[in-house]
Design an enzyme around this catalytic site. Structure first.
Site, PDB file in Angstrom:
ATOM      1  N   GLY A   1       0.724  -1.261  -0.151  1.00  0.00           N
ATOM      2  CA  GLY A   1       0.106  -0.021  -0.042  1.00  0.00           C
ATOM      3  C   GLY A   1       0.986   1.248   0.115  1.00  0.00           C
TER       4      GLY A   1
ATOM      5  N   ARG B   1      -1.590  -0.234  -9.666  1.00  0.00           N
ATOM      6  CA  ARG B   1      -0.768  -1.209 -10.159  1.00  0.00           C
ATOM      7  C   ARG B   1      -1.060  -2.418 -10.384  1.00  0.00           C
ATOM      8  NH1 ARG B   1       3.534   1.693  -6.604  1.00  0.00           N
ATOM      9  NH2 ARG B   1       2.297   3.764  -6.583  1.00  0.00           N
TER      10      ARG B   1
ATOM     11  N   ASP C   1       4.384  -4.727  -7.386  1.00  0.00           N
ATOM     12  CA  ASP C   1       3.590  -3.282  -6.784  1.00  0.00           C
ATOM     13  C   ASP C   1       4.159  -2.080  -7.526  1.00  0.00           C
ATOM     14  OD1 ASP C   1       5.876  -4.475  -5.350  1.00  0.00           O
ATOM     15  OD2 ASP C   1       5.960  -2.436  -4.368  1.00  0.00           O
TER      16      ASP C   1
HETATM   17  P1  AMP Z   1       9.128   0.749  -3.081  1.00  0.00           P
HETATM   18  O1  AMP Z   1       9.987  -0.525  -3.298  1.00  0.00           O
HETATM   19  O2  AMP Z   1       9.721   1.991  -2.749  1.00  0.00           O
HETATM   20  O3  AMP Z   1       8.194   0.926  -4.218  1.00  0.00           O
HETATM   21  O4  AMP Z   1       8.137   0.497  -1.728  1.00  0.00           O
HETATM   22  C1  AMP Z   1       7.412  -0.805  -1.379  1.00  0.00           C
HETATM   23  C2  AMP Z   1       6.548  -0.489  -0.124  1.00  0.00           C
HETATM   24  O5  AMP Z   1       7.477  -0.035   0.846  1.00  0.00           O
HETATM   25  C3  AMP Z   1       5.505   0.340  -0.467  1.00  0.00           C
HETATM   26  O6  AMP Z   1       4.374   0.120   0.326  1.00  0.00           O
HETATM   27  C4  AMP Z   1       6.093   1.758  -0.030  1.00  0.00           C
HETATM   28  O7  AMP Z   1       4.848   2.714   0.294  1.00  0.00           O
HETATM   29  C5  AMP Z   1       6.812   1.160   1.159  1.00  0.00           C
HETATM   30  N1  AMP Z   1       8.009   2.276   1.760  1.00  0.00           N
HETATM   31  C6  AMP Z   1       8.915   2.555   1.051  1.00  0.00           C
HETATM   32  N2  AMP Z   1       9.665   3.575   1.986  1.00  0.00           N
HETATM   33  C7  AMP Z   1       8.795   3.964   2.869  1.00  0.00           C
HETATM   34  C8  AMP Z   1       9.028   4.687   3.963  1.00  0.00           C
HETATM   35  N3  AMP Z   1       9.971   5.488   4.147  1.00  0.00           N
HETATM   36  N4  AMP Z   1       7.954   4.874   4.701  1.00  0.00           N
HETATM   37  C9  AMP Z   1       6.852   4.109   4.543  1.00  0.00           C
HETATM   38  N5  AMP Z   1       6.603   3.173   3.591  1.00  0.00           N
HETATM   39  C10 AMP Z   1       7.480   3.187   2.884  1.00  0.00           C
HETATM   40 MG    MG Z   2       6.811   1.051  -4.986  1.00  0.00          MG
END
Ligand code: AMP
Ligand code: MG
Length: 483
Positions: free
Chosen positions: A91, A179, A248
């Site tokens: 999410g 997504r 995702d």
């Molecule tokens: P990503 O690989 O950056 O696309 O992120 C994967 C998941 O981790 C997604 O659900 C993002 O919203 C969550 N996410 C990444 N970085 C953060 C953060 N600093 N705080 C909260 N959620 C994060």
């Molecule tokens: Mg992401």
């Protein structure tokens, strides 16, 4: 000129999907925000006037410090396969959807924690925000489908990553941020009603022509497979590596989505891994097309309750390869108008030669576009870079022979090649220089790069040095998932 708050009236189409799909979430204010960068073209895309940028309201709304009238910010839910493994619910952990402006969903990335943040702080650092901003706009300049970036707002407020870093919010826009993982979420929860609601929404809103077909859900899968395949071909042709092709991070509209540890290929190596955290090389350059297919398979599985038949699903997936092959054109990059059977060998030998010589991907193709039919001193620019010069000479000779076979003319061929082989790409070291300046409150380099990369195929002779090969310090910058 003062801006009327009416400029920021967001419509909230996503909310109409129902409460299951998102939760209301007010952004967490960013302490003492300031504007770091704006994209005038993205501004136009969402129907905002240039003057709005100088108004304080712009800064307040896009840092998440003020909620515009009629906007009900929300965080959406999705799941996904990460590095090939089912990860369950993810999410919007740090992205908050403000609503729509002129048909574009506007999302603040880094605007604070949401119910989906898990262990994260909901923030994004200035470094990664600049990378996302610049690459979104660079990809648009290259003509590759992508989410866009409207602006970056920054703050001196620091958060902990590998070291303390200043925070920022990057405002992104896209017709939709839905997504593959948004569909997988309901499939794995066995909530087929929600799955159908989501699919109907996507079809009605983004693929209305498919509603008329005999099997709209299968048609949706087919269309998404083909868009994904074409996107992968476009990435391969400019040497773009996404770095985290988890389901995702795969857009249902076939857009490049979620810029993290991405990179553009420099010294050519098909096994190159741009994401320091990808120890197995799942998302290495040469893997991207098949991972794109794997991700479509995951989407196909998630849609099974709606499409029904496994065989039809496999037939939809089978169109991926064809769409990929139709989009991929090394012939265009080489300025070849005809397709000969022996070209396969010429092209695969080219890649082997580039790999052995460590030739820079973008630089090689662009320099090739300046060469004429006859050998000249210009050849030396590439030749001098090679460790195995005979290999280069031999390949170039064959290429020239091949050009002669189709009576290629220098002028038209060079023009055609320059229209598909970018002179300017977002090299890691260029981004790094802009980031370091910005960390010292000089945002000029971010804007300069944005402007140059908006026209990557143009000569822009005054910016020649931005097309140069990376300096030694810039060749092996490590990029991790940390952002
Ligand atoms: P990503 O690989 O950056 O696309 O992120 C994967 C998941 O981790 C997604 O659900 C993002 O919203 C969550 N996410 C990444 N970085 C953060 C953060 N600093 N705080 C909260 N959620 C994060
Ligand atoms: Mg992401």
């Amino acid at each position: 000129m003062p801006t009327s708050p009416d400029q920021f009236i967001f419509s909230d189409q996503f909310a109409q999907l129902g409460h299951k799909f998102s939760v209301p979430q007010t952004p967490t204010p960013l302490p003492d925000p300031y504007l770091v960068a704006v994209s005038p073209t993205a501004l136009q895309l969402c129907g905002l006037a240039q003057e709005t940028v100088s108004d304080d309201l712009f800064l307040q709304v896009f840092s998440g410090n003020q909620v515009a009238p009629d906007s009900t910010p929300r965080a959406t839910v999705y799941s996904g396969h990460q590095f090939g493994v089912w990860a369950g619910q993810l999410g919007d952990g740090r992205a908050i959807l403000l609503g729509e402006l002129d048909g574009q969903e506007i999302q603040l990335k880094g605007a604070g924690a949401t119910p989906y943040s898990r262990m994260g702080d909901g923030r994004a650092v200035l470094r990664s925000s600049i990378r996302e901003f610049l690459c979104s706009e660079a990809m648009a300049g290259l003509g590759i489908p992508t989410t866009r970036a409207l602006c970056i707002t920054g703050s001196d407020f620091r958060i902990m990553r590998e070291q303390p870093e200043s925070t920022a919010v990057v405002t992104r826009l896209a017709p939709s941020f839905i997504r593959f993982g948004s569909f997988e979420h309901w499939y794995y929860r066995e909530d087929h009603q929600a799955l159908q609601t989501l699919a109907d929404h996507v079809i009605a809103r983004y693929y209305p022509e498919l509603a008329e077909t005999a099997q709209p859900y299968l048609a949706l899968l087919t269309e998404v497979c083909q868009r994904t395949a074409r996107l992968m071909a476009q990435w391969q042709m400019v040497g773009f590596m996404h770095g985290v092709m988890n389901t995702d991070n795969m857009s249902i509209l076939g857009l490049t989505l979620d810029y993290g540890p991405f990179g553009f290929m420099e010294a050519f190596d098909p096994q190159h891994i741009c994401n320091h955290s990808d120890t197995q090389g799942r998302y290495a350059y040469a893997m991207q097309p098949q991972i794109g297919h794997w991700n479509c398979l995951a989407l196909g599985q998630a849609l099974l309750p709606l499409t029904g038949a496994v065989e039809d699903t496999m037939a939809a997936l089978a169109t991926y390869q064809e769409a990929y092959a139709a989009q991929l054109s090394w012939h265009d990059k080489l300025g070849l108008r005809q397709v000969h059977e022996e070209d396969k060998q010429l092209i695969s030998d080219m890649f082997a030669m580039m790999n052995i010589n460590g030739l820079d991907f973008s630089y090689f193709f662009r320099q090739l576009s300046y060469l004429s039919q006859e050998a000249s001193s210009r050849d030396e620019r590439l030749r001098d870079l090679c460790v195995q010069r005979e290999l280069f000479d031999h390949w170039l000779q064959r290429y020239r022979l091949r050009l002669k076979q189709e009576a290629s003319q220098d002028g038209p061929r060079q023009n055609a090649m320059q229209a598909v082989n970018p002179k300017y790409i977002l090299r890691n070291y260029l981004a790094q220089q802009a980031i370091e300046k910005a960390q010292n409150k000089d945002f000029s380099e971010v804007d300069k790069l944005r402007q140059i990369l908006a026209h990557p195929f143009d000569e822009q002779p005054e910016h020649d040095h931005y097309a140069a090969l990376p300096p030694d310090w810039g060749k092996h910058l490590s990029v991790s998932c940390s952002s």
